[in-house]
Design an enzyme around this catalytic site. Structure first.
Site, PDB file in Angstrom:
ATOM      1  CG  HIS A  57      34.871  49.361  56.199  1.00  0.00           C
ATOM      2  ND1 HIS A  57      35.203  50.348  56.528  1.00  0.00           N
ATOM      3  CD2 HIS A  57      34.095  48.345  57.340  1.00  0.00           C
ATOM      4  CE1 HIS A  57      34.953  50.237  57.745  1.00  0.00           C
ATOM      5  NE2 HIS A  57      34.088  49.068  58.409  1.00  0.00           N
ATOM      6  CD  GLN A  69      23.319  39.913  55.780  1.00  0.00           C
ATOM      7  OE1 GLN A  69      23.163  39.334  56.948  1.00  0.00           O
ATOM      8  NE2 GLN A  69      22.451  41.137  55.643  1.00  0.00           N
ATOM      9  CD1 TRP A 101      24.918  52.233  55.432  1.00  0.00           C
ATOM     10  CD2 TRP A 101      23.000  52.244  57.014  1.00  0.00           C
ATOM     11  NE1 TRP A 101      24.334  52.921  55.580  1.00  0.00           N
ATOM     12  CE2 TRP A 101      22.682  52.804  56.222  1.00  0.00           C
ATOM     13  CE3 TRP A 101      22.285  51.825  57.846  1.00  0.00           C
ATOM     14  CZ2 TRP A 101      21.773  53.659  55.936  1.00  0.00           C
ATOM     15  CZ3 TRP A 101      20.809  52.666  57.850  1.00  0.00           C
ATOM     16  CH2 TRP A 101      20.926  53.077  56.510  1.00  0.00           C
TER      17      TRP A 101
END
Length: 477
Positions: A17, A353, A371
């Site tokens: 989040h 990443q 997601w």
């Protein structure tokens, strides 16, 4: 001087989040050079993220310590969740429910005080933006006459599933939630099996489930959205081109697709990266040769799974980079194949990443289908092998495999939920092999990479929507 738009971006203290919320904060600054942004999450997470920032204010203060030249327009201020150390995973249901209750009650009080304090300092908030698990943030804003917007950090398809579940379809889902193959028809969506729905619906609706507090928070969230007039504003971290046909399924809200909201440079987070040796290692590998593996910031790997994963990677004969978080209870030394036996790959505790996925050597991403990871992989043009586990990940895997055709879904052992070595090898070959099917996946991934660049570029669909949101906030001042 005309008033400056000031966005207060609030988020739940989980890495999945925090990352999209902090990225949105930066994108808002870029979209409106005169805007102010305050980013806020729970105090324990704030301390972990910004422990090196010297601000003399107990973790608040101007700037974010990244030296990105925002000229003090970005401020990082924590709010209280009623705890000293935040939620520690691994407890029982009562403990988790207790944390959620504290987070909601204390968070609402603390954020209200934060908004009032900002106004008293001459920095009044003109728009509150909040992520999934903070339904009370809209109430805090409404009580002070400030407009708010939900920042939905999952795909539109999942927003539509939750919407229809809480608007007339809960009965049929609840009645059949133990039957993974039962077919559910939801307006505006393709035919789905119960097993495709978010686990926070199918599992957590049960009061005895560990995540029942998340289920009730989602219920409160949609109740909050329904009370907004004339229509709730929902920013979605996706682009119109990804889910154009699904947008109509959530017509009850004013939905703006503004993504993928990607990092604009180095970013703070809850996990510290390993040193950059993994990038040097990637530099030594051929183009499109490396299998990158990461199951995100929440899931833990049991010994059996880690053993199967490493054997599958080694037996594939391809170089690989595998993330095994420091907080994983099972360490590399605990499995049959320890570091000495890793001939083809490298295991790290955490990494950048997007930087990894952007590297020319990476040819495949074995992912849990969170997601953020899906969006980053598509934006970088990297095909995926999906291993979904919880929350929205099952639906995300369907989108990856069937809607966008940029990857395949691996099957897990039905009884133990383990991805076996042979299945991993087979699925990696499907997207990295020499055949036409694998080549087609790679071409499709490259096409979506171009589509994302266009959506985010000047005048693209996501750029237009974010600009419209910023201008709407400006007109509200």
């Amino acid at each position: 001087m005309a008033p400056r738009p000031h966005f207060l971006v609030l988020t739940f203290p989980l890495q999945g989040h925090i990352a999209p919320a902090l990225r949105l904060a930066r994108h808002l600054l870029a979209a409106a050079p005169d805007a102010l942004v305050t980013f806020s999450t729970a105090a324990p997470a704030h301390r972990r993220m910004f422990e090196e920032v010297q601000n003399g204010g107990g973790g608040g203060g101007d700037g974010d310590g990244d030296g990105d030249g925002d000229d003090g327009r970005l401020e990082l201020l924590p709010f209280s969740d009623g705890t000293e150390s935040g939620h520690v995973s691994g407890g029982d249901v009562a403990e988790f429910n207790g944390y959620m209750a504290s987070f909601h009650a204390e968070g609402r009080r603390s954020v209200g005080e934060l908004v009032d304090a900002l106004a008293a300092r001459g920095r009044p908030v003109s728009r509150v933006v909040y992520t999934l698990l903070l339904p009370w943030a809209a109430d805090v804003a409404r009580e002070r006459g400030v407009p708010s917007a939900l920042y939905w950090i999952q795909p539109v398809a999942v927003l539509a599933i939750y919407y229809h579940y809480f608007h007339g379809h809960a009965g049929v889902v609840d009645e059949h939630r133990r039957d993974q193959s039962f077919v559910v028809e939801l307006p505006g969506l393709p035919t789905l099996a119960v097993g495709d729905l978010p686990s926070f619906i199918t599992d957590a609706a049960d009061p005895s489930d560990y995540f029942h507090g998340v289920f009730t928070t989602f219920r409160d969230l949609f109740d909050t959205l329904d009370r907004e007039t004339p229509k709730a504003t929902v920013l979605v971290n996706t682009c119109q081109e990804f889910e154009e046909t699904t947008l109509a399924a959530v017509g009850a809200y004013d939905v703006l697709t503004i993504g993928p909201v990607l990092p604009s440079g180095d970013e703070a987070g809850l996990f510290k990266q390993d040193d950059a040796k993994y990038m040097e290692w990637l530099d030594s590998q051929p183009d499109d040769s490396v299998v990158y593996v990461s199951f995100g910031s929440l899931a833990f790997m049991a010994r059996e799974q880690l053993d199967e994963l490493l054997h599958g990677l080694e037996e594939s004969g391809r170089p690989y980079l595998c993330v095994l978080r420091k907080d994983n209870k099972v360490k590399l030394a605990d499995v049959e194949m320890d570091a000495a036996a890793l001939r083809n790959g490298m295991v790290v505790e955490w990494c950048d990443q997007v930087r990894v996925l952007s590297h020319a050597a990476v040819g495949c991403f074995v992912t849990h289908c969170g997601w953020n990871s899906v969006l980053e992989s598509i934006a970088c043009g990297v095909p995926m092998v999906g291993v979904p586990q919880m929350s929205d990940q099952r639906m995300n895997a369907i989108l990856v495999e069937h809607d966008w055709r940029v990857g395949v879904r691996a099957e897990v052992d039905g009884g133990r939920g383990v991805l076996r070595a042979a299945e991993l090898r087979r699925r990696v070959k499907e997207v990295m092999g020499e055949g036409e099917a694998a080549a087609k996946v790679r071409r499709t991934a490259a096409g979506w990479k171009r589509a994302v660049a266009e959506a985010l570029g000047k005048g693209g669909s996501s750029d237009r929507n974010l600009t419209a949101f910023v201008e709407g906030a400006r007109s509200d001042i």
